[in-house]
Design a protein around this motif. Structure first.
Motif, PDB file in Angstrom:
ATOM      1  N   VAL A 130      89.082  32.072  60.297  1.00 36.91           N
ATOM      2  CA  VAL A 130      89.431  33.266  61.076  1.00 36.91           C
ATOM      3  C   VAL A 130      88.687  34.492  60.537  1.00 36.91           C
ATOM      4  O   VAL A 130      88.108  35.272  61.306  1.00 36.91           O
ATOM      5  CB  VAL A 130      90.955  33.517  61.053  1.00 36.91           C
ATOM      6  N   PHE A 190      94.039  27.259  66.464  1.00 40.74           N
ATOM      7  CA  PHE A 190      93.141  27.939  65.533  1.00 40.74           C
ATOM      8  C   PHE A 190      91.719  27.412  65.676  1.00 40.74           C
ATOM      9  O   PHE A 190      90.760  28.167  65.498  1.00 40.74           O
ATOM     10  CB  PHE A 190      93.639  27.769  64.096  1.00 40.74           C
ATOM     11  N   LEU A 203      97.307  32.378  70.681  1.00 43.17           N
ATOM     12  CA  LEU A 203      98.028  32.308  69.415  1.00 43.17           C
ATOM     13  C   LEU A 203      99.079  33.402  69.313  1.00 43.17           C
ATOM     14  O   LEU A 203     100.205  33.155  68.844  1.00 43.17           O
ATOM     15  CB  LEU A 203      97.044  32.421  68.246  1.00 43.17           C
ATOM     16  N   LEU A 251      90.477  29.213  68.632  1.00 45.07           N
ATOM     17  CA  LEU A 251      90.123  30.579  68.241  1.00 45.07           C
ATOM     18  C   LEU A 251      88.810  30.593  67.470  1.00 45.07           C
ATOM     19  O   LEU A 251      87.938  31.445  67.719  1.00 45.07           O
ATOM     20  CB  LEU A 251      91.243  31.173  67.374  1.00 45.07           C
ATOM     21  N   ALA A 252      88.665  29.658  66.518  1.00 50.79           N
ATOM     22  CA  ALA A 252      87.423  29.606  65.742  1.00 50.79           C
ATOM     23  C   ALA A 252      86.230  29.330  66.648  1.00 50.79           C
ATOM     24  O   ALA A 252      85.154  29.926  66.478  1.00 50.79           O
ATOM     25  CB  ALA A 252      87.541  28.528  64.662  1.00 50.79           C
ATOM     26  N   GLN A 263     100.558  27.790  58.743  1.00 54.04           N
ATOM     27  CA  GLN A 263     100.465  26.452  59.317  1.00 54.04           C
ATOM     28  C   GLN A 263     100.465  25.384  58.221  1.00 54.04           C
ATOM     29  O   GLN A 263     100.156  25.655  57.061  1.00 54.04           O
ATOM     30  CB  GLN A 263      99.199  26.326  60.155  1.00 54.04           C
ATOM     31  N   LEU A 269      98.443  34.985  62.561  1.00 49.07           N
ATOM     32  CA  LEU A 269      97.106  34.805  63.133  1.00 49.07           C
ATOM     33  C   LEU A 269      96.094  34.386  62.082  1.00 49.07           C
ATOM     34  O   LEU A 269      95.005  33.917  62.416  1.00 49.07           O
ATOM     35  CB  LEU A 269      96.641  36.103  63.806  1.00 49.07           C
ATOM     36  N   SER A 270      96.432  34.554  60.804  1.00 49.81           N
ATOM     37  CA  SER A 270      95.531  34.133  59.730  1.00 49.81           C
ATOM     38  C   SER A 270      95.517  32.627  59.565  1.00 49.81           C
ATOM     39  O   SER A 270      94.582  32.072  58.963  1.00 49.81           O
ATOM     40  CB  SER A 270      95.957  34.785  58.409  1.00 49.81           C
ATOM     41  N   GLY A 271      96.547  31.927  60.056  1.00 47.96           N
ATOM     42  CA  GLY A 271      96.657  30.489  59.866  1.00 47.96           C
ATOM     43  C   GLY A 271      97.367  30.096  58.585  1.00 47.96           C
ATOM     44  O   GLY A 271      97.556  28.905  58.323  1.00 47.96           O
ATOM     45  N   LEU A 317      92.097  27.571  57.266  1.00 50.47           N
ATOM     46  CA  LEU A 317      92.324  28.338  58.493  1.00 50.47           C
ATOM     47  C   LEU A 317      92.087  29.831  58.261  1.00 50.47           C
ATOM     48  O   LEU A 317      91.546  30.527  59.140  1.00 50.47           O
ATOM     49  CB  LEU A 317      93.754  28.092  58.994  1.00 50.47           C
ATOM     50  N   ILE A 358      98.035  24.409  64.943  1.00 51.98           N
ATOM     51  CA  ILE A 358      96.738  24.248  64.280  1.00 51.98           C
ATOM     52  C   ILE A 358      95.608  24.105  65.299  1.00 51.98           C
ATOM     53  O   ILE A 358      94.525  24.686  65.133  1.00 51.98           O
ATOM     54  CB  ILE A 358      96.770  23.029  63.333  1.00 51.98           C
TER      55      ILE A 358
END
Length: 784
Positions: free
Chosen positions: A310, A104, A158, A107-108, A295, A290-292, A306, A101
């Motif tokens: 993204v 992410f 990720l 990434l965000a 999680q 990769l979308s989250g 998440l 998590i």
């Protein structure tokens, strides 16, 4: 080394290296600020050499810090994944729940930073110290390439983590077999070629229609009807054609083998279906996470959040970047959404597999059941209704394919394309087409029909087709799952289904259990009890077993991480005396059940359904014990004798008694030998001095209180043969004491008079003769 076997902290510890990389990134950022104040990092036309070095160093340090942090997280995370669920500590369980998590949020933050830079570059005078030409008409290729490199680098940590996780999960599922991360069976050759031909036909028709290559105004309806009928005939005939083709291929392979030909392997002969399956596996295992959506988190909407953090930055980047470069983040968002939908399809496949196999373990389960992904997949599909207008905006800026209608424009590109796509969406709703029927006219800022560029028509057609596919493949699937879940509940109520799919199963127990303050624990609700009792009674009415749920599945659920599921399974096991656990544990439970229900087993009971059900359970357990030589041990012999003691005179259990003798025969031990001897001893034998001493010893050792004498002489013959094998085993082990004990007992069972032991041996002449023969053989072994 420190005490307790722990290693000392060293300078190359991942936590230490992460801190150093983060400090280096902070230093690079501060240096850039200092240089920018002195006008040393950027000029009017772009970055200076020092500025470029600072920016690249900053990006490299940030990426390195995330990769090192990933290393620090992966060590305990992989250890927790390798640990069985029931053996995990609280710390390991928390580590699994946290997953990736935090990455992410990295990434965000990266995507938000890139979005800020892009928007700043697009606003005159707002570029500050970093004048980048990545938006508008005056773009610089080098700036765009550098920006996209940073964009791709944001996903590297990720992606690295999910690749390693997919590899580890495949290893854990392999059960010692070949590790397969990518599947080859997702798409069959028939499905691939059928889909390819249909898509090729649609594309060909669209190309021909856009080029005015045919005119069919009067007979077009007849043509479409013919095409639809042809598709139905192809679907009907395809399996039969494939059967003939497979037979022909098999004959060809036999012929080649006879001629000694060598079959090629590798990419040269990779079938399209296999290649498509591998690509689909990449989407499901590497891209969809990769979308989250995969999680967990402290709240139930963590995966939904998440997905949004993204998709939204990617959409913003796709809007602001210069055409066609904005298609890169838009395409990435679309790919993630489609991959998420494909992972949902895999989860539903696992759901169906688990329902059939009645287990959530094994190599046949490809994804698992941490999340059904329905909500997240629908959220990803919903994002397409924003991403497609953005993609059309980018394509228009690149190709100028659509005719712009200035009078209907709102002077906001995003709103204009949303209006255009919404109008096309109304035309594309499946089976409704109210637009044409009611002659509705809505003016849009863009017109594809008036354009001379056929690309506008192709893009409009693709947008409408996407809507059809999304609605039919996603929404209809969700409705179908809901209907299937309702049907499963009806079948459970009727007693025809004894196990749900994993997600319906979790909801079933969560809604059925509640925490009672009075009891201080989770207890079943009255409605839940009534549903389970109705199911049990329906099964008993059909003369089936009276289990409230599938026993094998209950054994797994009794160790579930979900407290409601675990408590519900434990209640069912206790309430309905369900046999769960290992075969030896089931034998113990069955022994207690048979002892407690001796009145239901009596011959005088008219309804023999209970006895027949116990017979089947007993035989199943004994067969499993015989199949696995490492399961049944000397400590389990008393439980076996306890069950035999309860069913000795019940006619339904004759075959079970025979299986029990064979099981003891195959597992030589002191207790197994004494158990076999007890099966030959009648009441008159126990009344003698020698018999009384033996029986007293066996009672303490085997826990028996009643006779286990086998009435049929054929069964006692099998016992005698089993004792012969035990004697041979003891001879091989040099255990002369046990060898002599069996020989002495066989001497007694072979006596035709009561002179020597106070009572004669076995009441059957055949058994006595066999006993004397065995006694003679064992005496000979003692003399060797």
């Amino acid at each position: 080394m420190k005490g307790g076997g722990q290693r000392e902290q060293t300078w190359f510890d991942p936590h230490t290296l992460t801190l150093l990389a983060a400090l280096a990134a902070t230093g690079a950022a501060m240096l850039a600020l200092v240089l920018s104040g002195r006008e040393g990092i950027a000029a009017q036309t772009g970055l200076t050499g020092a500025g470029a070095i600072c920016v690249m160093f900053l990006g490299t340090c940030l990426l390195t810090a995330q990769l090192l942090r990933l290393w620090a997280v992966w060590i305990p995370y992989s250890k927790a994944l390798r640990t069985p669920t029931r053996a995990r500590t609280d710390a390991e369980q928390r580590r699994i729940e946290h997953g990736f998590i935090e990455f992410f949020f990295y990434l965000a933050a990266s995507l938000a930073g890139l979005s800020f830079v892009a928007y700043s570059a697009s606003t005159p005078g707002a570029g500050g110290a970093l004048p980048l030409h990545i938006t508008g008409e005056n773009t610089h290729p080098l700036h765009l390439i550098g920006f996209l490199v940073f964009f791709a680098g944001a996903f590297v940590p990720l992606m690295t983590g999910f690749v390693r996780q997919a590899r580890l999960e495949a290893e854990l599922r392999s059960d010692g077999r070949e590790i397969r991360v990518l599947r080859t069976d997702v798409v069959s050759e028939l499905s691939f070629w059928t889909s390819a031909l249909l898509i090729a036909g649609i594309v060909l028709l669209a190309w021909a229609a856009a080029g005015d290559m045919f005119q069919m105004r009067e007979d077009f309806g007849v043509f479409i009807t013919f095409v639809v009928l042809l598709v139905f005939f192809v679907i009907i005939l395809a399996p039969h054609v494939m059967r003939i083709l497979n037979n022909w291929i098999e004959r060809q392979e036999v012929d080649r083998a006879a001629l000694g030909s060598v079959k090629l392997s590798g990419f040269a002969v990779m079938k399209p279906g296999v290649l498509t399956s591998r690509l689909d596996s990449i989407l499901v295992r590497f891209v969809a996470p990769l979308s989250g959506a995969t999680q967990h988190g402290p709240v139930w909407f963590t995966p939904h959040l998440l997905v949004l953090i993204v998709i939204l930055p990617l959409s913003a980047l796709g809007f602001v970047l210069a055409p066609p470069w904005g298609l890169v983040p838009i395409g990435a968002a679309m790919l993630i959404a489609v991959a998420l939908g494909r992972r949902w399809a895999w989860v539903e496949e696992d759901r169906e597999t688990a329902s059939r196999l009645r287990t959530t373990r094994g190599n046949e389960i490809h994804i698992g059941f941490d999340n059904d992904l329905k909500d997240e997949a629908l959220l990803g599909y919903a994002s397409l209704f924003i991403l497609v207008p953005l993609a059309l905006h980018q394509l228009q800026g690149w190709t100028h394919a659509f005719v712009e209608v200035k009078q209907w424009s709102s002077n906001n590109a995003f709103i204009d394309w949303l209006r255009f796509f919404g109008a096309e969406l109304a035309k594309a709703v499946p089976f409704v087409d109210w637009w044409e029927i009611y002659n509705v006219r809505i003016e849009t800022p863009f017109d594809a029909a008036a354009s001379e560029n056929p690309l506008a028509k192709h893009l409009t057609f693709a947008a409408r087709a996407m809507v059809d596919l999304v609605i039919m493949a996603a929404l209809f699937q969700a409705i179908g799952l809901w209907q299937r879940s309702r049907a499963d509940k009806r079948y459970y109520k009727a007693g025809q289904l004894d196990v749900f799919d994993p997600f319906t199963e979790t909801a079933f127990f969560e809604r059925g259990m509640w925490f009672s303050r009075k009891a201080g624990r989770l207890v079943p609700k009255k409605r839940f009890k009534a549903r389970v009792e109705e199911h049990v009674q329906a099964r008993l009415d059909r003369d089936w077993d009276g289990n409230p749920y599938n026993p094998d599945r209950l054994a797994e659920l009794s160790h579930s991480d979900n407290p409601d599921v675990r408590a519900g399974a434990a209640w069912m096991i206790w309430k309905y005396k369900v046999l769960v656990g290992s075969p030896t544990e089931q034998l113990r439970q069955l022994s207690l059940r048979l002892a407690e229900n001796a009145d239901k087993l009596d011959r005088s009971v008219g309804n023999r359904s209970f006895a027949r059900r116990q017979k089947l359970d007993f035989e199943k357990i004994l067969q499993e014990l015989r199949d696995n030589r490492d399961v049944f041990g000397e400590a389990d012999v008393p439980n076996l004798l306890g069950a035999l003691e309860a069913v000795r005179l019940v006619p339904e259990f004759e075959y079970a008694q025979l299986q029990a003798v064979h099981l003891l025969r195959e597992r030589p031990s002191v207790r197994a030998t004494h158990a076999l001897c007890a099966m030959l001893m009648q009441d008159r034998h126990r009344e003698t001095e020698m018999g009384g001493e033996l029986w007293a010893t066996w009672k303490r050792e085997l826990g028996i209180s009643k006779s286990v004498f086998l009435e049929k002489f054929q069964s006692r013959m099998d016992v005698a043969f089993a004792l012969r094998e035990h004697g041979n085993e003891y001879f091989a082990l040099r255990n002369k004491a046990m060898l002599k004990e069996i020989a002495d007992f066989m001497d007694w069972m072979g006596q035709i008079s009561s002179v020597k032991f106070g009572t004669r041996g076995d009441k059957s002449k055949a058994v006595r003769e066999l006993a004397r023969e065995i006694e003679s053989e064992l005496r000979a072994l003692l003399r060797m």
